[in-house]
Design a protein around this motif. Structure first.
Motif, PDB file in Angstrom:
ATOM      1  N   HIS A  97      87.513  61.914  -1.022  1.00  0.00           N
ATOM      2  CA  HIS A  97      86.246  61.978  -1.740  1.00  0.00           C
ATOM      3  C   HIS A  97      85.759  63.422  -1.733  1.00  0.00           C
ATOM      4  CE1 HIS A  97      81.862  61.178  -2.388  1.00  0.00           C
ATOM      5  NE2 HIS A  97      82.403  60.402  -3.298  1.00  0.00           N
ATOM      6  N   ILE A  98      85.477  63.947  -2.902  1.00  0.00           N
ATOM      7  CA  ILE A  98      84.861  65.268  -2.995  1.00  0.00           C
ATOM      8  C   ILE A  98      83.356  65.053  -2.958  1.00  0.00           C
ATOM      9  CG2 ILE A  98      84.472  67.302  -4.435  1.00  0.00           C
ATOM     10  CD1 ILE A  98      87.384  67.011  -5.391  1.00  0.00           C
ATOM     11  N   ILE A  99      82.724  65.607  -1.942  1.00  0.00           N
ATOM     12  CA  ILE A  99      81.292  65.438  -1.745  1.00  0.00           C
ATOM     13  C   ILE A  99      80.516  66.456  -2.565  1.00  0.00           C
ATOM     14  CG2 ILE A  99      79.439  65.522  -0.026  1.00  0.00           C
ATOM     15  CD1 ILE A  99      81.648  64.794   2.063  1.00  0.00           C
ATOM     16  N   SER A 100      80.966  67.695  -2.542  1.00  0.00           N
ATOM     17  CA  SER A 100      80.238  68.743  -3.256  1.00  0.00           C
ATOM     18  C   SER A 100      81.169  69.904  -3.562  1.00  0.00           C
ATOM     19  CB  SER A 100      79.054  69.233  -2.410  1.00  0.00           C
ATOM     20  OG  SER A 100      78.215  70.093  -3.156  1.00  0.00           O
ATOM     21  N   LEU A 101      80.939  70.519  -4.704  1.00  0.00           N
ATOM     22  CA  LEU A 101      81.662  71.713  -5.129  1.00  0.00           C
ATOM     23  C   LEU A 101      80.672  72.579  -5.880  1.00  0.00           C
ATOM     24  CD1 LEU A 101      84.300  73.371  -5.825  1.00  0.00           C
ATOM     25  CD2 LEU A 101      84.432  71.969  -7.876  1.00  0.00           C
ATOM     26  N   ALA A 102      80.590  73.840  -5.507  1.00  0.00           N
ATOM     27  CA  ALA A 102      79.688  74.744  -6.220  1.00  0.00           C
ATOM     28  C   ALA A 102      80.228  76.163  -6.148  1.00  0.00           C
ATOM     29  CB  ALA A 102      78.278  74.686  -5.632  1.00  0.00           C
ATOM     30  N   VAL A 103      79.982  76.894  -7.221  1.00  0.00           N
ATOM     31  CA  VAL A 103      80.368  78.301  -7.303  1.00  0.00           C
ATOM     32  C   VAL A 103      79.138  79.072  -7.775  1.00  0.00           C
ATOM     33  CG1 VAL A 103      81.855  79.990  -8.478  1.00  0.00           C
ATOM     34  CG2 VAL A 103      82.782  77.761  -7.796  1.00  0.00           C
TER      35      VAL A 103
ATOM     36  N   TYR B  50      79.889  84.118 -10.432  1.00  0.00           N
ATOM     37  CA  TYR B  50      81.328  84.114 -10.218  1.00  0.00           C
ATOM     38  C   TYR B  50      82.034  82.979 -10.956  1.00  0.00           C
ATOM     39  CZ  TYR B  50      80.525  87.630  -6.683  1.00  0.00           C
ATOM     40  OH  TYR B  50      80.184  88.792  -6.038  1.00  0.00           O
ATOM     41  N   ARG B  51      81.322  82.315 -11.819  1.00  0.00           N
ATOM     42  CA  ARG B  51      81.946  81.214 -12.567  1.00  0.00           C
ATOM     43  C   ARG B  51      82.886  81.750 -13.629  1.00  0.00           C
ATOM     44  NH1 ARG B  51      76.928  76.968 -13.093  1.00  0.00           N
ATOM     45  NH2 ARG B  51      76.761  76.611 -10.859  1.00  0.00           N
ATOM     46  N   ARG B  52      83.750  80.878 -14.084  1.00  0.00           N
ATOM     47  CA  ARG B  52      84.752  81.198 -15.110  1.00  0.00           C
ATOM     48  C   ARG B  52      85.773  82.211 -14.601  1.00  0.00           C
ATOM     49  NH1 ARG B  52      83.394  77.054 -17.544  1.00  0.00           N
ATOM     50  NH2 ARG B  52      81.641  76.978 -18.965  1.00  0.00           N
ATOM     51  N   LYS B  53      85.982  82.217 -13.283  1.00  0.00           N
ATOM     52  CA  LYS B  53      86.965  83.105 -12.662  1.00  0.00           C
ATOM     53  C   LYS B  53      87.985  82.308 -11.873  1.00  0.00           C
ATOM     54  CE  LYS B  53      83.779  86.925 -12.587  1.00  0.00           C
ATOM     55  NZ  LYS B  53      83.335  88.132 -11.984  1.00  0.00           N
ATOM     56  N   ASN B  54      88.064  81.009 -12.152  1.00  0.00           N
ATOM     57  CA  ASN B  54      89.076  80.131 -11.549  1.00  0.00           C
ATOM     58  C   ASN B  54      88.803  79.806 -10.076  1.00  0.00           C
ATOM     59  OD1 ASN B  54      91.342  78.573 -12.146  1.00  0.00           O
ATOM     60  ND2 ASN B  54      92.729  80.088 -11.285  1.00  0.00           N
ATOM     61  N   ILE B  55      87.625  80.116  -9.581  1.00  0.00           N
ATOM     62  CA  ILE B  55      87.306  79.880  -8.172  1.00  0.00           C
ATOM     63  C   ILE B  55      87.179  78.385  -7.899  1.00  0.00           C
ATOM     64  CG2 ILE B  55      85.565  80.235  -6.372  1.00  0.00           C
ATOM     65  CD1 ILE B  55      85.109  83.047  -7.730  1.00  0.00           C
ATOM     66  N   GLY B  56      86.442  77.668  -8.741  1.00  0.00           N
ATOM     67  CA  GLY B  56      86.289  76.220  -8.566  1.00  0.00           C
ATOM     68  C   GLY B  56      87.635  75.512  -8.619  1.00  0.00           C
ATOM     69  N   SER B  57      88.475  75.906  -9.551  1.00  0.00           N
ATOM     70  CA  SER B  57      89.808  75.289  -9.670  1.00  0.00           C
ATOM     71  C   SER B  57      90.647  75.544  -8.431  1.00  0.00           C
ATOM     72  CB  SER B  57      90.538  75.839 -10.894  1.00  0.00           C
ATOM     73  OG  SER B  57      89.876  75.470 -12.071  1.00  0.00           O
ATOM     74  N   GLN B  58      90.564  76.745  -7.895  1.00  0.00           N
ATOM     75  CA  GLN B  58      91.343  77.049  -6.690  1.00  0.00           C
ATOM     76  C   GLN B  58      90.835  76.250  -5.494  1.00  0.00           C
ATOM     77  OE1 GLN B  58      92.459  81.223  -5.957  1.00  0.00           O
ATOM     78  NE2 GLN B  58      91.614  81.658  -7.994  1.00  0.00           N
ATOM     79  N   LEU B  59      89.528  76.065  -5.392  1.00  0.00           N
ATOM     80  CA  LEU B  59      88.981  75.254  -4.306  1.00  0.00           C
ATOM     81  C   LEU B  59      89.446  73.802  -4.419  1.00  0.00           C
ATOM     82  CD1 LEU B  59      85.387  76.756  -4.132  1.00  0.00           C
ATOM     83  CD2 LEU B  59      87.039  76.716  -2.238  1.00  0.00           C
ATOM     84  N   VAL B  60      89.391  73.259  -5.636  1.00  0.00           N
ATOM     85  CA  VAL B  60      89.850  71.877  -5.848  1.00  0.00           C
ATOM     86  C   VAL B  60      91.335  71.768  -5.540  1.00  0.00           C
ATOM     87  CG1 VAL B  60      90.233  70.082  -7.597  1.00  0.00           C
ATOM     88  CG2 VAL B  60      88.023  71.244  -7.473  1.00  0.00           C
ATOM     89  N   ASP B  61      92.136  72.712  -6.011  1.00  0.00           N
ATOM     90  CA  ASP B  61      93.581  72.678  -5.750  1.00  0.00           C
ATOM     91  C   ASP B  61      93.875  72.742  -4.254  1.00  0.00           C
ATOM     92  OD1 ASP B  61      94.062  72.528  -8.467  1.00  0.00           O
ATOM     93  OD2 ASP B  61      94.643  74.638  -8.673  1.00  0.00           O
ATOM     94  N   TYR B  62      93.137  73.553  -3.529  1.00  0.00           N
ATOM     95  CA  TYR B  62      93.322  73.679  -2.086  1.00  0.00           C
ATOM     96  C   TYR B  62      93.012  72.350  -1.401  1.00  0.00           C
ATOM     97  CZ  TYR B  62      93.681  76.594   2.125  1.00  0.00           C
ATOM     98  OH  TYR B  62      94.090  77.171   3.301  1.00  0.00           O
ATOM     99  N   ALA B  63      91.902  71.724  -1.816  1.00  0.00           N
ATOM    100  CA  ALA B  63      91.546  70.410  -1.247  1.00  0.00           C
ATOM    101  C   ALA B  63      92.609  69.372  -1.593  1.00  0.00           C
ATOM    102  CB  ALA B  63      90.172  69.972  -1.754  1.00  0.00           C
ATOM    103  N   ILE B  64      93.117  69.394  -2.817  1.00  0.00           N
ATOM    104  CA  ILE B  64      94.161  68.444  -3.220  1.00  0.00           C
ATOM    105  C   ILE B  64      95.412  68.635  -2.362  1.00  0.00           C
ATOM    106  CG2 ILE B  64      95.786  67.871  -5.090  1.00  0.00           C
ATOM    107  CD1 ILE B  64      93.383  68.222  -7.026  1.00  0.00           C
ATOM    108  N   ASP B  65      95.759  69.877  -2.051  1.00  0.00           N
ATOM    109  CA  ASP B  65      96.904  70.118  -1.166  1.00  0.00           C
ATOM    110  C   ASP B  65      96.689  69.464   0.198  1.00  0.00           C
ATOM    111  OD1 ASP B  65      98.322  71.564  -3.048  1.00  0.00           O
ATOM    112  OD2 ASP B  65      97.758  73.529  -2.237  1.00  0.00           O
TER     113      ASP B  65
END
Length: 153
Positions: free
Chosen positions: A65-71, A75-90
């Motif tokens: 369960h992803i509780i919260s994600l924020a950037v 710093y948005r539109r710099k792939n930071i949120g995607s990298q955080l999600v990918d790290y959690a998925i790993d």
């Protein structure tokens, strides 16, 4: 950019991001409680400053369960949120989680599209989910089992 585990001194910056991104931010005590309960809590750091974070946990043996994600808005539109999600998925994959769920405000079209691009599907509407009465969309992403990490009998 570095993704690392949350440390207590990060709380001030996490709260700044939380308050600027959400109408109903988590209070510091809840964030610390979630961390103390063993939730995954990662931060993205750039130029020695926390610029984003993700909080997640394994709710059941095979459900994440992803509780919260924020950037930070700067710093948005710099792939930071995607990298955080990918790290959690790993991490979820290493724990043999079969699916990840999350909730997002119906009116938050940007977040909904972001999660769709990350492979999440909208599954159902949760009526009056938020304190202000707004509905949430429950989203889900199925993961493939990682048999290499499965314990042997």
């Amino acid at each position: 950019m570095i993704i690392r585990e949350f440390k207590r001194p990060d709380i001030k910056r996490v709260l700044e991001i939380e308050t600027s991104c959400f109408n109903d931010p988590y209070p510091p005590s809840i964030l610390i409680d979630i961390y103390n309960l063993g939730a995954g809590f990662l931060v993205a750091q750039q130029d020695n400053m926390v610029v984003g974070y993700i909080i997640f946990w394994i709710r059941y043996e095979d459900e994440g369960h992803i509780i919260s994600l924020a950037v930070d808005k700067k710093y948005r539109r710099k792939n930071i949120g995607s990298q955080l999600v990918d790290y959690a998925i790993d991490i979820f994959n290493k724990c043999n989680v079969r699916e990840i769920k999350l909730e997002v405000r119906v009116g938050n079209r940007g977040a909904r599209e972001f999660y769709k691009e990350s492979g999440f599907e909208e599954k159902k509407i949760l009526k009056n989910y938020y304190e202000d009465g707004e509905d949430a969309v429950m989203m889900r992403k199925a993961l493939k089992l990682n048999f290499t990490n499965k314990p042997k009998d």
